[in-house]
Design a protein around this motif. Structure first.
Motif, PDB file in Angstrom:
ATOM      1  N   SER A  91       6.042   3.581  13.411  1.00 48.62           N
ATOM      2  CA  SER A  91       5.985   2.650  12.274  1.00 48.62           C
ATOM      3  C   SER A  91       6.378   3.338  10.977  1.00 48.62           C
ATOM      4  CB  SER A  91       4.580   2.072  12.131  1.00 48.62           C
ATOM      5  OG  SER A  91       4.249   1.284  13.239  1.00 48.62           O
ATOM      6  N   LEU A  92       5.902   4.555  10.791  1.00 45.76           N
ATOM      7  CA  LEU A  92       6.212   5.308   9.586  1.00 45.76           C
ATOM      8  C   LEU A  92       7.701   5.621   9.507  1.00 45.76           C
ATOM      9  CD1 LEU A  92       5.219   6.778   7.066  1.00 45.76           C
ATOM     10  CD2 LEU A  92       4.667   8.734   8.518  1.00 45.76           C
ATOM     11  N   ILE A  93       8.275   6.066  10.604  1.00 44.29           N
ATOM     12  CA  ILE A  93       9.700   6.390  10.645  1.00 44.29           C
ATOM     13  C   ILE A  93      10.542   5.143  10.387  1.00 44.29           C
ATOM     14  CG2 ILE A  93      11.575   7.134  12.174  1.00 44.29           C
ATOM     15  CD1 ILE A  93       9.437   9.086  13.434  1.00 44.29           C
ATOM     16  N   CYS A  94      10.183   4.047  11.022  1.00 44.42           N
ATOM     17  CA  CYS A  94      10.926   2.792  10.813  1.00 44.42           C
ATOM     18  C   CYS A  94      10.863   2.358   9.356  1.00 44.42           C
ATOM     19  CB  CYS A  94      10.387   1.691  11.724  1.00 44.42           C
ATOM     20  SG  CYS A  94      10.822   1.896  13.452  1.00 44.42           S
ATOM     21  N   ALA A  95       9.709   2.533   8.714  1.00 40.62           N
ATOM     22  CA  ALA A  95       9.558   2.158   7.309  1.00 40.62           C
ATOM     23  C   ALA A  95      10.441   3.024   6.409  1.00 40.62           C
ATOM     24  CB  ALA A  95       8.090   2.263   6.887  1.00 40.62           C
ATOM     25  N   VAL A  96      10.541   4.312   6.727  1.00 41.93           N
ATOM     26  CA  VAL A  96      11.387   5.210   5.931  1.00 41.93           C
ATOM     27  C   VAL A  96      12.854   4.818   6.078  1.00 41.93           C
ATOM     28  CG1 VAL A  96      12.210   7.591   5.715  1.00 41.93           C
ATOM     29  CG2 VAL A  96       9.771   7.135   5.941  1.00 41.93           C
ATOM     30  N   VAL A  97      13.288   4.582   7.294  1.00 42.72           N
ATOM     31  CA  VAL A  97      14.684   4.193   7.533  1.00 42.72           C
ATOM     32  C   VAL A  97      14.988   2.890   6.808  1.00 42.72           C
ATOM     33  CG1 VAL A  97      16.365   3.478   9.279  1.00 42.72           C
ATOM     34  CG2 VAL A  97      14.843   5.408   9.745  1.00 42.72           C
ATOM     35  N   GLU A  98      14.093   1.926   6.911  1.00 40.26           N
ATOM     36  CA  GLU A  98      14.295   0.634   6.256  1.00 40.26           C
ATOM     37  C   GLU A  98      14.361   0.795   4.739  1.00 40.26           C
ATOM     38  OE1 GLU A  98      11.878  -3.532   5.691  1.00 40.26           O
ATOM     39  OE2 GLU A  98      11.795  -2.567   7.660  1.00 40.26           O
ATOM     40  N   ALA A  99      13.486   1.610   4.168  1.00 41.15           N
ATOM     41  CA  ALA A  99      13.492   1.831   2.722  1.00 41.15           C
ATOM     42  C   ALA A  99      14.788   2.508   2.277  1.00 41.15           C
ATOM     43  CB  ALA A  99      12.288   2.676   2.315  1.00 41.15           C
ATOM     44  N   ARG A 100      15.249   3.480   3.038  1.00 40.89           N
ATOM     45  CA  ARG A 100      16.496   4.168   2.696  1.00 40.89           C
ATOM     46  C   ARG A 100      17.673   3.197   2.742  1.00 40.89           C
ATOM     47  NH1 ARG A 100      20.590   5.904   5.458  1.00 40.89           N
ATOM     48  NH2 ARG A 100      19.585   5.903   7.495  1.00 40.89           N
ATOM     49  N   GLU A 101      17.737   2.414   3.823  1.00 37.83           N
ATOM     50  CA  GLU A 101      18.839   1.465   3.975  1.00 37.83           C
ATOM     51  C   GLU A 101      18.799   0.380   2.901  1.00 37.83           C
ATOM     52  OE1 GLU A 101      18.500   0.273   8.082  1.00 37.83           O
ATOM     53  OE2 GLU A 101      19.663   2.003   8.775  1.00 37.83           O
ATOM     54  N   GLN A 102      17.623  -0.120   2.565  1.00 39.74           N
ATOM     55  CA  GLN A 102      17.504  -1.142   1.520  1.00 39.74           C
ATOM     56  C   GLN A 102      17.895  -0.592   0.156  1.00 39.74           C
ATOM     57  OE1 GLN A 102      13.564  -2.853   1.682  1.00 39.74           O
ATOM     58  NE2 GLN A 102      14.093  -4.184   3.393  1.00 39.74           N
ATOM     59  N   SER A 103      17.727   0.714  -0.024  1.00 40.90           N
ATOM     60  CA  SER A 103      18.138   1.351  -1.273  1.00 40.90           C
ATOM     61  C   SER A 103      19.632   1.631  -1.300  1.00 40.90           C
ATOM     62  CB  SER A 103      17.368   2.665  -1.472  1.00 40.90           C
ATOM     63  OG  SER A 103      15.994   2.411  -1.621  1.00 40.90           O
ATOM     64  N   GLY A 104      20.295   1.402  -0.159  1.00 47.98           N
ATOM     65  CA  GLY A 104      21.734   1.618  -0.082  1.00 47.98           C
ATOM     66  C   GLY A 104      22.132   3.083  -0.066  1.00 47.98           C
ATOM     67  N   LEU A 105      21.222   3.936   0.386  1.00 50.14           N
ATOM     68  CA  LEU A 105      21.476   5.373   0.402  1.00 50.14           C
ATOM     69  C   LEU A 105      21.837   5.875   1.790  1.00 50.14           C
ATOM     70  CD1 LEU A 105      18.453   6.561  -1.769  1.00 50.14           C
ATOM     71  CD2 LEU A 105      20.830   6.380  -2.494  1.00 50.14           C
ATOM     72  N   THR A 106      22.721   6.837   1.833  1.00 51.72           N
ATOM     73  CA  THR A 106      22.979   7.549   3.081  1.00 51.72           C
ATOM     74  C   THR A 106      21.930   8.644   3.204  1.00 51.72           C
ATOM     75  OG1 THR A 106      24.407   9.198   2.051  1.00 51.72           O
ATOM     76  CG2 THR A 106      25.482   7.166   2.846  1.00 51.72           C
ATOM     77  N   GLN A 107      21.843   9.238   4.372  1.00 50.22           N
ATOM     78  CA  GLN A 107      20.926  10.361   4.547  1.00 50.22           C
ATOM     79  C   GLN A 107      21.290  11.496   3.591  1.00 50.22           C
ATOM     80  OE1 GLN A 107      21.091  11.428   8.695  1.00 50.22           O
ATOM     81  NE2 GLN A 107      19.792   9.722   9.315  1.00 50.22           N
ATOM     82  N   LYS A 108      22.573  11.736   3.416  1.00 52.67           N
ATOM     83  CA  LYS A 108      23.026  12.815   2.518  1.00 52.67           C
ATOM     84  C   LYS A 108      22.612  12.529   1.082  1.00 52.67           C
ATOM     85  CE  LYS A 108      26.720  15.926   1.409  1.00 52.67           C
ATOM     86  NZ  LYS A 108      25.809  16.959   1.035  1.00 52.67           N
ATOM     87  N   GLN A 109      22.808  11.296   0.630  1.00 51.45           N
ATOM     88  CA  GLN A 109      22.422  10.942  -0.734  1.00 51.45           C
ATOM     89  C   GLN A 109      20.912  11.104  -0.924  1.00 51.45           C
ATOM     90  OE1 GLN A 109      24.163   7.033  -0.530  1.00 51.45           O
ATOM     91  NE2 GLN A 109      25.820   7.589  -1.947  1.00 51.45           N
ATOM     92  N   LEU A 110      20.137  10.660   0.054  1.00 55.67           N
ATOM     93  CA  LEU A 110      18.691  10.804  -0.030  1.00 55.67           C
ATOM     94  C   LEU A 110      18.302  12.278  -0.045  1.00 55.67           C
ATOM     95  CD1 LEU A 110      15.839   9.680  -0.116  1.00 55.67           C
ATOM     96  CD2 LEU A 110      15.941   9.448   2.389  1.00 55.67           C
ATOM     97  N   SER A 111      18.976  13.085   0.751  1.00 57.18           N
ATOM     98  CA  SER A 111      18.659  14.514   0.789  1.00 57.18           C
ATOM     99  C   SER A 111      18.883  15.157  -0.577  1.00 57.18           C
ATOM    100  CB  SER A 111      19.479  15.228   1.865  1.00 57.18           C
ATOM    101  OG  SER A 111      20.818  15.400   1.473  1.00 57.18           O
ATOM    102  N   GLU A 112      19.911  14.736  -1.270  1.00 55.56           N
ATOM    103  CA  GLU A 112      20.190  15.272  -2.608  1.00 55.56           C
ATOM    104  C   GLU A 112      19.117  14.837  -3.614  1.00 55.56           C
ATOM    105  OE1 GLU A 112      24.144  13.807  -3.195  1.00 55.56           O
ATOM    106  OE2 GLU A 112      25.031  15.315  -1.862  1.00 55.56           O
ATOM    107  N   LEU A 113      18.605  13.634  -3.455  1.00 55.80           N
ATOM    108  CA  LEU A 113      17.574  13.132  -4.369  1.00 55.80           C
ATOM    109  C   LEU A 113      16.210  13.777  -4.141  1.00 55.80           C
ATOM    110  CD1 LEU A 113      18.379   9.308  -4.350  1.00 55.80           C
ATOM    111  CD2 LEU A 113      18.684  10.908  -6.250  1.00 55.80           C
ATOM    112  N   CYS A 114      15.889  14.065  -2.877  1.00 55.78           N
ATOM    113  CA  CYS A 114      14.542  14.555  -2.574  1.00 55.78           C
ATOM    114  C   CYS A 114      14.472  16.057  -2.310  1.00 55.78           C
ATOM    115  CB  CYS A 114      13.945  13.786  -1.398  1.00 55.78           C
ATOM    116  SG  CYS A 114      14.735  14.087   0.192  1.00 55.78           S
TER     117      CYS A 114
END
Length: 93
Positions: free
Chosen positions: A27-50
C-alpha cells in the motif's frame, strides 16, 4: 518446484503478521508511485528533488527492497506528503 506464484507463496509459510506487513508495504509503495505520477515526475526528476539516487527509487517502486523510513520521508516531502502514524480501528467483539 513451484511453477506459479501462488504455489511458491504457499511454500513460504507466511504468518498472518507477515501477510499484514507485506500488505502495508504494498500500500505504501503504491501510494508513492501514485503520488509521483500525479505530480508528473519521472523517477529521475524525483531523485533530483529528494536527493535519493534514481536506482533506489526504482528498487522501492518495484518492491525489490522494503522501504526505509528515512528514504520514504525524503521521497514524500517534495511530493507534498508526509508519513503519519494513525491508530488502527478495532472491531467490537
Amino acid at each position: 518446484m513451484a511453477t506459479k506464484w501462488e504455489e511458491y507463496r504457499q511454500t513460504l509459510n507466511l504468518t498472518a503478521e507477515d501477510e499484514e506487513i507485506i500488505s502495508l508495504e504494498k500500500s505504501l509503495i503504491c501510494a508513492v508511485v501514485e503520488a509521483r505520477e500525479q505530480s508528473g515526475l519521472t523517477q529521475k526528476q524525483l531523485s533530483e528533488l529528494c536527493g535519493i539516487k534514481q536506482p533506489v527509487i526504482a528498487r522501492l517502486e518495484s518492491a525489490a527492497h522494503s522501504p526505509q523510513i528515512n528514504s520514504m520521508i525524503k521521497i514524500l516531502k517534495p511530493l507534498g506528503y508526509k508519513l503519519a502514524v494513525i491508530k488502527e480501528e478495532t472491531t467490537a467483539l
